[in-house]
Write an enzyme that holds these catalytic residues in place. Structure first.
Site, PDB file in Angstrom:
ATOM      1  N   TYR A  52      -9.894  -1.546  15.618  1.00 26.39           N
ATOM      2  CA  TYR A  52      -9.894  -0.293  14.876  1.00 26.39           C
ATOM      3  C   TYR A  52     -11.216   0.430  15.128  1.00 26.39           C
ATOM      4  O   TYR A  52     -12.287  -0.074  14.810  1.00 26.39           O
ATOM      5  CB  TYR A  52      -9.718  -0.536  13.381  1.00 26.39           C
ATOM      6  N   SER A 220       2.539   0.235   7.193  1.00 26.44           N
ATOM      7  CA  SER A 220       3.278   1.505   7.323  1.00 26.44           C
ATOM      8  C   SER A 220       4.370   1.640   6.260  1.00 26.44           C
ATOM      9  O   SER A 220       5.532   1.890   6.574  1.00 26.44           O
ATOM     10  CB  SER A 220       3.877   1.648   8.722  1.00 26.44           C
ATOM     11  N   PRO A 221       4.023   1.520   4.979  1.00 24.52           N
ATOM     12  CA  PRO A 221       5.045   1.568   3.924  1.00 24.52           C
ATOM     13  C   PRO A 221       5.667   2.941   3.726  1.00 24.52           C
ATOM     14  O   PRO A 221       6.678   3.056   3.031  1.00 24.52           O
ATOM     15  CB  PRO A 221       4.261   1.143   2.676  1.00 24.52           C
TER      16      PRO A 221
END
Length: 310
Positions: A52, A220-221
């Site tokens: 990241y 990724s809800p």
């Protein structure tokens, strides 16, 4: 915010996790405001990964520079990072050398002596589980990593690791939302000829994780599918959003909370990983932890997302 003891550990964790993959270009104040909003909402779990940011460990370093946690402040957080993806090739690397090097890089970037949890970040087709076991043993014995898990792994891939790894694998981070839930939909439509969702794609990963005390961490809800935009407020999902808005009004929470509540309602005791950098959206989503949908409401959302309930 509900909390629970993560199986296989003594860590008390929050239902909702703050993912920090998008903070590279945020100012100190913006990072502190985001993390502060999470803390105010009861979130005590932070998710990082070595890839990241740019350069490597960029977001981990940005977090540490902004927060500058004292040792006592560090102890108030559960900090998780991930290793195994290599941006410019060979793409995936679960070798002993890479895992250990990655953890040392994360510790240096984060300014901490230990990670609470290390996840293997997506499967490496060339994995040699003995190498993984050697790395885990060394990192565990030195106190640099307290618990271990995986990300985006199938049951058989986990079994292969478990044959050699002596530590419990405590988490599996998987993409999951109301509209992206093949690992749940498949089981509901098992053996139903002609239904696309009945096609075996994930080998029963949810039930496997429940059987082996592995906590599913849902990433990724709010994504409709694989990085093709959110379903909340989208005109692609009018029926679903109508149901979400009705339930949000009924429970007195924002729509984001209903999307989170759909995941946390599952008895597998899942965590929800947020990827937003909006403090307001973090606060909104976190409210879902305290909403317990009825069975009827859970299935209504599922059907409104386009899945079949025979």
């Amino acid at each position: 915010m509900r909390t629970f003891t993560l199986p296989g550990t003594d860590l008390i964790v929050s239902d909702v996790v703050l993912g920090l993959m998008r903070i590279q270009d945020k100012s100190d104040d913006e990072v502190r405001t985001l993390v502060g909003a999470a803390r105010d909402a009861g979130i005590t779990f932070l998710d990082h990964a070595d890839i990241y940011g740019d350069p490597l460990h960029g977001c981990e370093r940005r977090f540490a520079e902004a927060l500058r946690l004292t040792p006592s402040e560090r102890e108030q957080w559960v900090i998780q990072s991930k290793a195994g993806i290599v941006k410019d090739g060979p793409y995936f690397d679960f070798s002993y050398e890479h895992i250990v090097e990655s953890v040392h890089g994360s510790l240096d970037a984060l300014g901490t002596d230990y990670l609470d949890i290390l996840l293997l970040h997506r499967p490496d087709a060339l994995v040699e589980p003995e190498e993984v076991a050697r790395a885990f043993d060394e990192l565990s014995a030195s106190g640099k990593v307290r618990a271990f898990g995986v990300s985006n792994h199938t049951p058989r891939q986990i079994d292969l690791l478990r044959k050699y790894v002596t530590q419990p694998l405590v988490a599996n981070q998987l993409q999951l939302s109301i509209t992206h839930s093949p690992m749940i939909a498949q089981g509901i439509a098992a053996n139903m000829q002609g239904l696309p969702q009945s096609v075996t794609r994930d080998d029963g990963v949810v039930d496997y994780c429940r059987l082996h005390d592995i906590t599913v961490q849902a990433w990724s809800p709010f994504q409709a599918n694989f990085f093709d935009g959110p379903f909340l407020g989208s005109d692609r999902y009018p029926e679903l959003n109508t149901v979400i808005e009705r339930l949000a009004a009924q429970y007195g929470v924002p729509p984001e909370a209903i999307a989170v509540a759909w995941i946390t309602r599952h008895p597998a005791r899942m965590q929800v990983v947020l990827g937003t950098t909006s403090p307001d959206r973090v606060a909104a989503a976190a409210q879902g932890s305290d909403v317990t949908l009825t069975r009827a409401e859970w299935y209504e959302l599922f059907r409104a997302a386009g899945y079949t309930v025979p």
